[in-house]
Design an enzyme around this catalytic site. Sequence first.
Site, PDB file in Angstrom:
ATOM      1  N   GLN A   1       0.853  -1.190   0.000  1.00  0.00           N
ATOM      2  CA  GLN A   1       0.000   0.000   0.000  1.00  0.00           C
ATOM      3  C   GLN A   1       0.885   1.236   0.000  1.00  0.00           C
ATOM      4  OE1 GLN A   1      -3.536  -0.603   2.938  1.00  0.00           O
ATOM      5  NE2 GLN A   1      -1.841  -1.859   3.663  1.00  0.00           N
TER       6      GLN A   1
ATOM      7  N   ASP B   1       6.242   4.671  -1.360  1.00  0.00           N
ATOM      8  CA  ASP B   1       7.619   5.180  -1.212  1.00  0.00           C
ATOM      9  C   ASP B   1       8.652   4.457  -2.086  1.00  0.00           C
ATOM     10  OD1 ASP B   1       7.580   3.623   2.073  1.00  0.00           O
ATOM     11  OD2 ASP B   1       8.143   2.718   0.151  1.00  0.00           O
TER      12      ASP B   1
ATOM     13  N   HIS C   1      -1.392   1.553  -4.277  1.00  0.00           N
ATOM     14  CA  HIS C   1      -1.730   2.982  -4.141  1.00  0.00           C
ATOM     15  C   HIS C   1      -0.799   3.872  -4.950  1.00  0.00           C
ATOM     16  CE1 HIS C   1      -3.798   1.908  -0.072  1.00  0.00           C
ATOM     17  NE2 HIS C   1      -4.487   1.539  -1.122  1.00  0.00           N
TER      18      HIS C   1
HETATM   19  N1  APR Z   1       6.784  -2.503  12.154  1.00  0.00           N
HETATM   20  C1  APR Z   1       5.549  -2.996  11.864  1.00  0.00           C
HETATM   21  N2  APR Z   1       4.413  -2.259  11.959  1.00  0.00           N
HETATM   22  C2  APR Z   1       4.542  -0.989  12.373  1.00  0.00           C
HETATM   23  C3  APR Z   1       5.789  -0.404  12.695  1.00  0.00           C
HETATM   24  C4  APR Z   1       6.938  -1.231  12.565  1.00  0.00           C
HETATM   25  N3  APR Z   1       8.163  -0.768  12.853  1.00  0.00           N
HETATM   26  N4  APR Z   1       5.564   0.886  13.082  1.00  0.00           N
HETATM   27  C5  APR Z   1       4.229   1.105  12.987  1.00  0.00           C
HETATM   28  N5  APR Z   1       3.614  -0.019  12.576  1.00  0.00           N
HETATM   29  C6  APR Z   1       2.196  -0.231  12.317  1.00  0.00           C
HETATM   30  C7  APR Z   1       1.260   0.649  13.125  1.00  0.00           C
HETATM   31  O1  APR Z   1       0.978   0.013  14.365  1.00  0.00           O
HETATM   32  C8  APR Z   1       0.018   0.667  12.226  1.00  0.00           C
HETATM   33  O2  APR Z   1      -0.850  -0.413  12.542  1.00  0.00           O
HETATM   34  O3  APR Z   1       1.950   0.099  10.983  1.00  0.00           O
HETATM   35  C9  APR Z   1       0.591   0.455  10.833  1.00  0.00           C
HETATM   36  C10 APR Z   1       0.519   1.699   9.976  1.00  0.00           C
HETATM   37  O4  APR Z   1      -0.842   1.952   9.770  1.00  0.00           O
HETATM   38  P1  APR Z   1      -1.273   3.244   8.900  1.00  0.00           P
HETATM   39  O5  APR Z   1      -0.476   4.417   9.340  1.00  0.00           O
HETATM   40  O6  APR Z   1      -2.758   3.254   8.908  1.00  0.00           O
HETATM   41  O7  APR Z   1      -0.746   2.899   7.445  1.00  0.00           O
HETATM   42  P2  APR Z   1      -1.384   1.901   6.400  1.00  0.00           P
HETATM   43  O8  APR Z   1      -2.020   0.746   7.068  1.00  0.00           O
HETATM   44  O9  APR Z   1      -0.310   1.617   5.415  1.00  0.00           O
HETATM   45  O10 APR Z   1      -2.510   2.780   5.676  1.00  0.00           O
HETATM   46  C11 APR Z   1      -3.129   2.147   4.568  1.00  0.00           C
HETATM   47  O11 APR Z   1      -4.344   4.074   3.960  1.00  0.00           O
HETATM   48  O12 APR Z   1      -3.931   6.048   4.602  1.00  0.00           O
HETATM   49  C12 APR Z   1      -4.069   5.345   3.441  1.00  0.00           C
HETATM   50  O13 APR Z   1      -3.110   5.240   1.317  1.00  0.00           O
HETATM   51  C13 APR Z   1      -2.795   5.299   2.674  1.00  0.00           C
HETATM   52  O14 APR Z   1      -1.515   3.381   2.026  1.00  0.00           O
HETATM   53  C14 APR Z   1      -2.183   3.990   3.116  1.00  0.00           C
HETATM   54  C15 APR Z   1      -3.385   3.169   3.509  1.00  0.00           C
END
Ligand code: APR
Length: 250
Positions: A106, A109, A124
Amino acid sequence: MHTYSPQIPASLVTALRAAERVAVLTGSGISAESGVPTFREAQTGLWVQYDPQQLATPEAFKNNPRLVWEWYAWRRELVTKAKPNPGHLALVHLEPMVPELSLITQNIDGLHQRAGSQGVIELHGNITRTRCSIDGEPVESWNETGEIPPRCPRCGGYLRPDVVWFGEMLPETALMTAIEIAERCDIFFSIGTSAVVQPAASLPLNAKRQGAILVEINPDETPLTPLVTYSLSGQAGDILHRLVQIASIR
Ligand code: APR
């Protein structure tokens, strides 16, 4: 503070060694250890006053194309400075160890590709690519006239980042391929994603429904956690590195 690093269950290692088709879905959490803020983490500096979900939309671009272009330029700068971390690299090392590894992300980068992963499915889009906001075709270069956003050399329309904004459709081929992968894999890893944004969040459920082993790697609980076969609570870089290391020792 000592971060808890869970044991890697022996049965998971056995399952990984036996798997024919391994599917991996990553979210911004796998890039967190590269210094790229996760999507829902507070913005920093100039952008602290903006909510990403208000900026990453077609409406925001229509109303204030300059602001949205500059926000992505700032994020592109962050991403270009970031380096792949042990989590990205572990997935590269896993690739030759299994008959078939499919990596769906998703993230926008491009860090998986920079780490060396092949055939990354980008649900995405990718922040390092630019496209015409009118015909959607990629644009590699344009005249820098100082106007922001810059204009498409073909039609004069504004350029935009080649990413999927809230409310926009995902790239059809990428999504169809991701669904097919989820529906035929033996083991599905959900790594560093809050598992709330659709349609990506449905992929692990598609996998589970057809009998795949479900593995989540995340320091926090998510809506997926109660449904998985293995929940490894911790940092992707640490857990993936150890899992792949143990699995590689025959
Ligand atoms: N290792 C593993 N997981 C981690 C780490 C780490 N070091 N640090 C943070 N996390 C977890 C957090 O606990 C959280 O559950 O990664 C997750 C990030 O969640 P989001 O910030 O919601 O990102 P994501 O799930 O990729 O969002 C999905 O939604 O916002 C839109 O398009 C955007 O691609 C994104 C999509």
